[in-house]
Design a protein around this motif. Structure first.
Motif, mmCIF file in Angstrom:
data_model
loop_
_atom_site.group_PDB
_atom_site.id
_atom_site.type_symbol
_atom_site.label_atom_id
_atom_site.label_comp_id
_atom_site.label_asym_id
_atom_site.label_seq_id
_atom_site.Cartn_x
_atom_site.Cartn_y
_atom_site.Cartn_z
ATOM 1 N N LEU A 63 -4.283 0.784 -3.445
ATOM 2 C CA LEU A 63 -3.842 1.322 -1.917
ATOM 3 C C LEU A 63 -4.132 0.156 -1.142
ATOM 4 N N SER A 64 -2.953 -0.044 -0.417
ATOM 5 C CA SER A 64 -2.984 -1.208 0.597
ATOM 6 C C SER A 64 -4.314 -1.006 1.709
ATOM 7 N N ASP A 65 -4.676 -2.112 2.262
ATOM 8 C CA ASP A 65 -5.455 -2.104 3.138
ATOM 9 C C ASP A 65 -5.637 -1.072 4.187
ATOM 10 N N GLY A 66 -6.862 -0.405 4.707
ATOM 11 C CA GLY A 66 -7.021 0.460 5.445
ATOM 12 C C GLY A 66 -6.566 1.691 5.300
ATOM 13 N N GLN A 67 -6.038 1.895 4.064
ATOM 14 C CA GLN A 67 -5.615 3.403 3.851
ATOM 15 C C GLN A 67 -6.635 4.170 2.899
ATOM 16 N N SER A 68 -6.416 5.355 3.273
ATOM 17 C CA SER A 68 -7.476 6.386 2.409
ATOM 18 C C SER A 68 -6.832 7.125 1.422
ATOM 19 N N ARG A 69 -7.397 7.451 0.306
ATOM 20 C CA ARG A 69 -6.631 8.198 -0.596
ATOM 21 C C ARG A 69 -7.186 9.690 -0.384
ATOM 22 N N VAL A 70 -7.542 10.079 0.787
ATOM 23 C CA VAL A 70 -7.567 11.447 1.210
ATOM 24 C C VAL A 70 -6.380 11.706 2.212
ATOM 25 N N VAL A 71 -5.504 12.622 1.992
ATOM 26 C CA VAL A 71 -4.423 13.052 2.963
ATOM 27 C C VAL A 71 -4.462 14.228 3.528
ATOM 28 N N ASN A 72 -4.167 14.400 4.713
ATOM 29 C CA ASN A 72 -4.094 15.813 5.120
ATOM 30 C C ASN A 72 -2.803 16.425 4.743
ATOM 31 N N GLY A 73 -3.116 17.512 4.099
ATOM 32 C CA GLY A 73 -1.747 18.153 3.592
ATOM 33 C C GLY A 73 -0.872 18.932 4.832
ATOM 34 N N GLU A 74 -1.525 19.273 5.653
ATOM 35 C CA GLU A 74 -0.512 20.199 6.670
ATOM 36 C C GLU A 74 0.474 18.913 7.093
ATOM 37 N N ALA A 75 -0.097 17.759 7.768
ATOM 38 C CA ALA A 75 0.766 16.661 8.297
ATOM 39 C C ALA A 75 1.434 16.174 7.230
ATOM 40 N N GLY A 76 0.944 15.896 5.859
ATOM 41 C CA GLY A 76 1.465 15.053 4.965
ATOM 42 C C GLY A 76 1.285 13.375 5.334
ATOM 43 N N GLY A 77 1.985 12.570 4.838
ATOM 44 C CA GLY A 77 1.851 11.258 5.126
ATOM 45 C C GLY A 77 2.351 10.309 4.009
ATOM 46 N N GLU A 78 2.336 8.908 4.335
ATOM 47 C CA GLU A 78 2.773 7.958 3.318
ATOM 48 C C GLU A 78 1.454 7.212 2.814
ATOM 49 N N LEU A 79 1.522 7.044 1.530
ATOM 50 C CA LEU A 79 0.315 6.107 0.961
ATOM 51 C C LEU A 79 1.426 4.955 0.207
ATOM 52 N N ARG A 80 0.890 3.680 0.572
ATOM 53 C CA ARG A 80 1.343 2.434 0.353
ATOM 54 C C ARG A 80 0.538 1.779 -0.596
ATOM 55 N N PRO A 115 3.296 -12.406 -14.302
ATOM 56 C CA PRO A 115 3.326 -10.979 -13.626
ATOM 57 C C PRO A 115 3.862 -11.056 -12.383
ATOM 58 N N ARG A 116 4.538 -9.558 -12.045
ATOM 59 C CA ARG A 116 5.268 -9.897 -10.729
ATOM 60 C C ARG A 116 4.687 -8.523 -9.910
ATOM 61 N N SER A 117 4.857 -8.619 -8.596
ATOM 62 C CA SER A 117 4.343 -7.685 -7.797
ATOM 63 C C SER A 117 5.378 -6.946 -7.096
ATOM 64 N N ALA A 118 4.943 -5.539 -6.676
ATOM 65 C CA ALA A 118 5.807 -4.818 -6.212
ATOM 66 C C ALA A 118 5.150 -4.061 -4.734
ATOM 67 N N ALA A 119 5.912 -3.609 -3.931
ATOM 68 C CA ALA A 119 5.379 -2.626 -2.858
ATOM 69 C C ALA A 119 5.738 -1.354 -3.298
ATOM 70 N N ALA A 120 4.982 -0.311 -3.134
ATOM 71 C CA ALA A 120 5.409 1.005 -3.392
ATOM 72 C C ALA A 120 4.817 1.920 -2.241
ATOM 73 N N ALA A 121 5.625 2.900 -2.093
ATOM 74 C CA ALA A 121 5.353 3.783 -1.015
ATOM 75 C C ALA A 121 5.701 5.249 -1.683
ATOM 76 N N VAL A 122 4.688 6.238 -1.494
ATOM 77 C CA VAL A 122 4.535 7.486 -1.965
ATOM 78 C C VAL A 122 4.632 8.408 -0.786
ATOM 79 N N THR A 123 5.500 9.356 -0.663
ATOM 80 C CA THR A 123 5.350 10.380 0.471
ATOM 81 C C THR A 123 4.834 11.665 0.161
ATOM 82 N N VAL A 124 3.824 11.944 0.653
ATOM 83 C CA VAL A 124 2.913 13.529 0.465
ATOM 84 C C VAL A 124 3.675 14.310 1.667
ATOM 85 N N PRO A 125 4.448 15.207 1.315
ATOM 86 C CA PRO A 125 5.169 16.103 1.818
ATOM 87 C C PRO A 125 4.387 17.043 3.066
ATOM 88 N N ALA A 126 4.727 17.021 4.074
ATOM 89 C CA ALA A 126 4.132 17.921 5.156
ATOM 90 C C ALA A 126 4.006 19.379 4.319
#
Length: 134
Positions: free
Chosen positions: A39-56, A98-109
């Motif tokens: 998980l990218s710096d400063g992000q939490s693995r806990v997401v508010n389900g009502e609001a949703g959000g993006e995890l990078r 090895p190669r690197s990649a950026a991934a973004a996953v959207t948790v729907p509201a």
């Protein structure tokens, strides 16, 4: 050891190991897959389900192919893939292994609270990453 023939294709020689195949002059493609997601710096693995959000994520992989993400929810019987899947965008950097990649996953509201898992995949390598939706 001697090379043997496959019953379904008698003209195709098989070997007991990669080194035997190489010694016999056969072309062998062997891929070693590896995968890691953080998980990218400063992000939490806990997401508010009502609001949703993006995890990078920062993903590092070894081996050919495309990195994919399977979104799953924990049930009493284990994890099951979500239908529809959460939106996942993976942008791979050019270069050798090895190669690197950026991934973004959207948790729907409106996502129901629970334990979820993102399974990053590359070839036969998998890297599960658990998240909590409150």
């Amino acid at each position: 050891a001697d090379l043997c023939s496959a019953p379904e294709n008698p003209s195709y020689p098989l070997a007991d190991s990669v080194s035997e195949a190489a010694a016999a002059g056969l072309v062998v493609n062997v891929y070693e897959y590896a995968l890691k997601a953080e998980l990218s710096d400063g992000q939490s693995r806990v997401v508010n389900g009502e609001a949703g959000g993006e995890l990078r994520f920062q993903v590092t992989g070894r081996g050919p192919g495309e990195i994919t993400v399977d979104s799953q929810r924990k049930t009493a019987d284990g994890y099951v893939s979500l239908a529809p899947q959460w939106e996942a965008r993976v942008t791979a950097a050019a270069g050798d292994d090895p190669r690197s990649a950026a991934a973004a996953v959207t948790v729907p509201a409106g996502t129901a609270p629970g334990t979820y898992r993102l399974v990053f995949q590359l070839g036969d390598a998998q890297f599960p990453y658990n998240i909590l939706v409150e």
